[in-house]
Enzyme design. Structure first.
Site, mmCIF file in Angstrom:
data_model
loop_
_atom_site.group_PDB
_atom_site.id
_atom_site.type_symbol
_atom_site.label_atom_id
_atom_site.label_comp_id
_atom_site.label_asym_id
_atom_site.label_seq_id
_atom_site.Cartn_x
_atom_site.Cartn_y
_atom_site.Cartn_z
ATOM 1 N N ASP A 122 -1.839 -1.992 6.455
ATOM 2 C CA ASP A 122 -2.130 -1.530 7.742
ATOM 3 C C ASP A 122 -3.574 -1.136 8.125
ATOM 4 O OD1 ASP A 122 -2.012 0.779 6.461
ATOM 5 O OD2 ASP A 122 -0.534 2.005 7.744
ATOM 6 N N ASP A 166 0.957 -1.107 -0.209
ATOM 7 C CA ASP A 166 -0.036 0.076 -0.085
ATOM 8 C C ASP A 166 0.844 1.429 -0.062
ATOM 9 O OD1 ASP A 166 -2.177 1.486 0.025
ATOM 10 O OD2 ASP A 166 -2.514 1.109 2.072
ATOM 11 N N THR A 205 0.189 4.594 1.535
ATOM 12 C CA THR A 205 0.345 5.226 3.085
ATOM 13 C C THR A 205 0.625 3.898 3.980
ATOM 14 O OG1 THR A 205 -1.505 6.616 2.182
ATOM 15 C CG2 THR A 205 -0.936 6.475 4.757
#
Length: 788
Positions: A536, A298, A300
């Site tokens: 996350d 990902d 971010t």
């Protein structure tokens, strides 16, 4: 919030005494008793015990020396696995889910395992529901895909039931726990699955070893029985000689240290990862790590820092109190994600007199959040391209430069219609564009170095993000990801076929929904890739669960950490190269060491079959094989299994092991068979033939160990040198106990001839094996090209 009271300390203790706790039915790690039992009560330990009893009955005490190796193997396995258990249990406690719980009228943090029935708990976006509960207050969107398979967000209002194992995608609610521990929905499903024989999938290496062990375990009994009959009643050997030879043959076929070596190496690997603050939930994922060739990340929290910063809004309408609107929109709320936290920190700290009559929390399904302030109007904040829809072109002039800088941009708009219930896409024609809200993350300082490592290791990077693809592409390029210019907007991929095609061609995927993340993982797996997924957030959970290896950041959503096989407790993406390198080290070294073990098993199996078919006795005694096994297999294998080795793992485990072990096993078999032939032809005594055979396989074993040690390092020189000294020294110092006898002239000549033949025979078989392997690969490649 209505008046809600939690339990008192006395009520909590009463429920604990009644067993109404949220302790899981079974720990993630084995208990001490289970570890001891699994190492002691094995099939092969039972076989060794039976063989020892057979030797004791014929008073062959010295040949029972293999029991010492069995004892130390078992003890080492128990100690290493107990050490690994303690390390993992400590890390599991550190990473355990913590929830806000109302007790004695005060909110406090409580571990999910310490909750009891009727506890009042607060759940927010990203939290996994720890036990069955009923909502008392608040509004949220729950994802129950992990237990039902349905990825659709389910609204949860006051009175709704929350199922354990699901997680909140958006919103926040207060709930009372109704069923905990083994009585919860998720625990009952787990129990049913286990009753049906469901088990966690084992890696290809462990499955191969299991099949090998089962094959050998089944073959031992009939081969042993026929050997006893053949040597005692056909060849007229004494019962003592018969038992000695049969036990030696069976011990030769048992890879007694291989399974232990594998378990110990994996346990040590888990401990090494734990020292790097990496929690390993499943030992099998270490093998998967070694085979990873595609890493999905990902943007971010992985490429960039997790925390975001909100920049100044860019007005799109004149005379609009943008700051006042944003202050009202974000005041007093509890943000659900990084974007909302950044905007709340920037705009939500001031007071406001506006009161929201309806709130729609952000959800990745519709890409916006909204608040209706009654007389002041209804406002929405969300993804510009999704909200604007057919009017997106009106924003291009202001939006494109921001995206080119790699920023995340949201759109603030006033909505003149009625907010849909349940939440759904809004009508762009009823939107009044007010401002663009740019945000940004800094690229992690370690990210470029990390991606360079993966590029050198041949691991492809796929950036999968919910953000605008141009922005993600810009960030990926700045982080040094090769092919970052090849991006695609996942919103344009309307079919699974289009998504699968893009999975191979593109590096950056923007505007990806949680379900599409999972589909991308599936598409890459369908192409034969071994996929690791890092994430996350709540939107990463589905992909983390279905990836070959899910890797979660501990600082992110708890649901992500709960479904991932690996959790980076420091939430540092820079730890991944070390994690992947550890996986490769352990699997490559086990594969190399396994080839040493199978050399003995191959030649012993072939010799046993020949002994059944021809009038030849098995030439070894158990203690002779124990010396050779220690010097050329057991001791060096344990040292080699723990050294650095970061090469990419190719091919099937057992196929690779057999390809390396066959030349050595066949060399031993051919030379020993020749020694038996010379002994039969020239009437050489059986004890002298046994001595010749022992010295021959010791010499061949040291040559095989030499090949395994290439390229030589100081450690490899030390291993080979010390094992040569141990083997040769053992021959001279332990000759009378092994037993090894002095050779006459004829026996010496036979030994010299066989030793001279050992090196060219081994080299020739290795050459033939590699040529055959190359021819098979060429044939497979030609066949594959014909089908393209």
């Amino acid at each position: 919030m209505p008046s809600i009271t939690g339990l008192t300390a006395a009520e909590v203790e009463a429920r604990r005494a009644a067993g109404q706790t949220n302790q899981p039915p079974k720990s993630q790690t084995k208990t001490t008793g289970e570890i001891v039992r699994d190492n002691v009560c094995t099939y092969f330990n039972l076989v060794f015990l039976v063989l020892a009893v057979m030797l004791a009955l014929v008073h062959s005490w010295l040949n029972m020396g293999f029991l010492g190796i069995v004892f130390w193997n078992t003890l080492i396995g128990i100690v290493q696995q107990l050490r690994a258990k303690r390390t993992i249990d400590k890390l599991t406690l550190v990473s355990a889910q913590k929830l806000r719980c109302l007790r004695d009228g005060r909110w406090c943090e409580v571990l999910s395992d310490d909750l009891v029935q009727d506890d009042v708990v607060e759940f927010g976006a990203g939290d996994q529901i720890a036990a069955d509960a009923v909502v008392l207050d608040g509004s949220a969107q729950a994802n129950e895909s992990l237990i039902t398979g349905e990825a659709r967000a389910v609204p949860k209002e006051c009175g709704a039931e929350l199922k354990s194992g699901s997680f909140l995608m958006a919103g926040r609610c207060v709930a009372r726990l109704t069923r905990v521990g083994a009585e919860s929905y998720a625990s009952r499903l787990t129990a049913e699955a286990q009753a049906d024989g469901h088990r966690v999938a084992r890696g290809e290496m462990m499955r191969s070893l299991d099949r090998l062990i089962k094959f050998i375990g089944v073959a031992l009994i009939p081969i042993g029985a026929v050997l006893i009959w053949k040597q005692h009643w056909v060849l007229d050997l004494s019962m003592k000689d018969t038992v000695d030879a049969t036990v030696a043959a069976l011990i030769g076929m048992i890879p007694e240290g291989l399974y232990l070596l594998t378990s110990v190496a994996l346990a040590v690997s888990m401990m090494r990862l734990a020292r790097r603050k990496v929690l390993t939930r499943d030992m099998n994922c270490i093998e998967t790590l070694a085979r990873v060739d595609t890493l999905c990340v990902d943007k971010t929290g992985t490429i960039t820092e997790s925390t975001m910063q909100a920049d100044d809004p860019l007005p799109l309408a004149e005379n609009t109190p943008i700051t006042e609107i944003l202050s009202a929109f974000y005041a007093g709320g509890q943000p659900d994600n990084d974007t909302a936290r950044a905007l709340t920190a920037r705009f939500g700290q001031g007071g406001t007199a506006w009161a929201a009559v309806r709130t729609i929390p952000f959800n990745t399904a519709y890409k916006y959040s909204a608040k209706d302030f009654g007389a002041q109007g209804c406002y929405v904040v969300g993804a510009p391209d999704v909200l604007a829809g057919s009017r997106a072109g009106e924003l291009d002039d202001r939006l494109t430069p921001l995206l080119a800088q790699g920023r995340r941009v949201l759109l603030l708009a006033k909505y003149s219609g009625t907010l849909p219930d349940p939440p759904a896409a809004l009508d762009p024609a009823q939107l009044e564009f007010l401002a663009l809200l740019p945000l940004q993350n800094r690229i992690r300082e370690s990210a470029p170095k990390t991606f360079r490592f993966f590029a050198k290791q041949g691991v492809k990077i796929k950036v999968i993000s919910g953000d605008d693809p141009q922005a993600v592409s810009h960030v990926a390029a700045n982080a040094g990801i090769a092919g970052a210019e090849h991006w695609v907007d996942a919103a344009t991929l309307q079919s699974e076929a289009a998504l699968a095609e893009a999975a191979e061609k593109c590096t950056v995927f923007g505007r990806v929904t949680p379900e599409q993340k999972r589909q991308l993982v599936h598409a890459l797996q369908a192409k034969g890739h071994t996929v690791a997924m890092t994430g996350d957030g709540v939107n990463d959970v589905l992909a983390l669960k279905d990836a070959d290896c899910g890797i979660a950041m501990a600082s992110g959503a708890q649901a992500a950490s709960q479904v991932a096989q690996l959790v980076l407790l420091d939430s540092d993406f820079a730890a991944l190269p070390g994690v992947v390198a550890e996986g490769r080290r352990v699997i490559n070294n086990i594969q190399r060491s396994a080839s040493l073990f199978l050399v003995k098993n191959i030649f012993s199996f072939l010799l046993s079959i020949v002994a059944l078919a021809l009038p030849l006795a098995y030439p070894f005694q158990p203690l002779q094989l124990s010396l050779v096994t220690f010097a050329t297999i057991g001791a060096p294998a344990f040292f080699l299994a723990l050294e650095p080795n970061h090469e990419l793992v190719h091919g099937k485990f057992m196929r690779n092991v057999l390809r390396k072990a066959l030349p050595g096993g066949l060399t031993d078999f051919l030379l020993v068979f020749c020694a038996q032939g010379f002994g039969y032809a020239f009437d050489i005594p059986s004890d002298m033939v046994g001595t010749i055979c022992t010295l021959v396989i010791l010499c061949v074993g040291l040559q095989i160990l030499w090949g395994v040690c290439i390229p030589f390092t100081p450690l490899h020189w030390a291993i080979w040198g010390s094992m040569t000294v141990a083997g040769v020294g053992g021959v001279f110092l332990l000759a009378r106990w092994l037993p090894l006898v002095r050779l006459d002239l004829g026996g010496t000549l036979v030994l010299v001839v066989l030793l001279a033949l050992s090196a060219p025979t081994l080299a020739g078989l290795v050459f033939m094996g590699e040529r055959l392997h190359g021819m098979v690969n060429d044939w497979k490649n030609k066949k594959a090209r014909k089908h393209v």
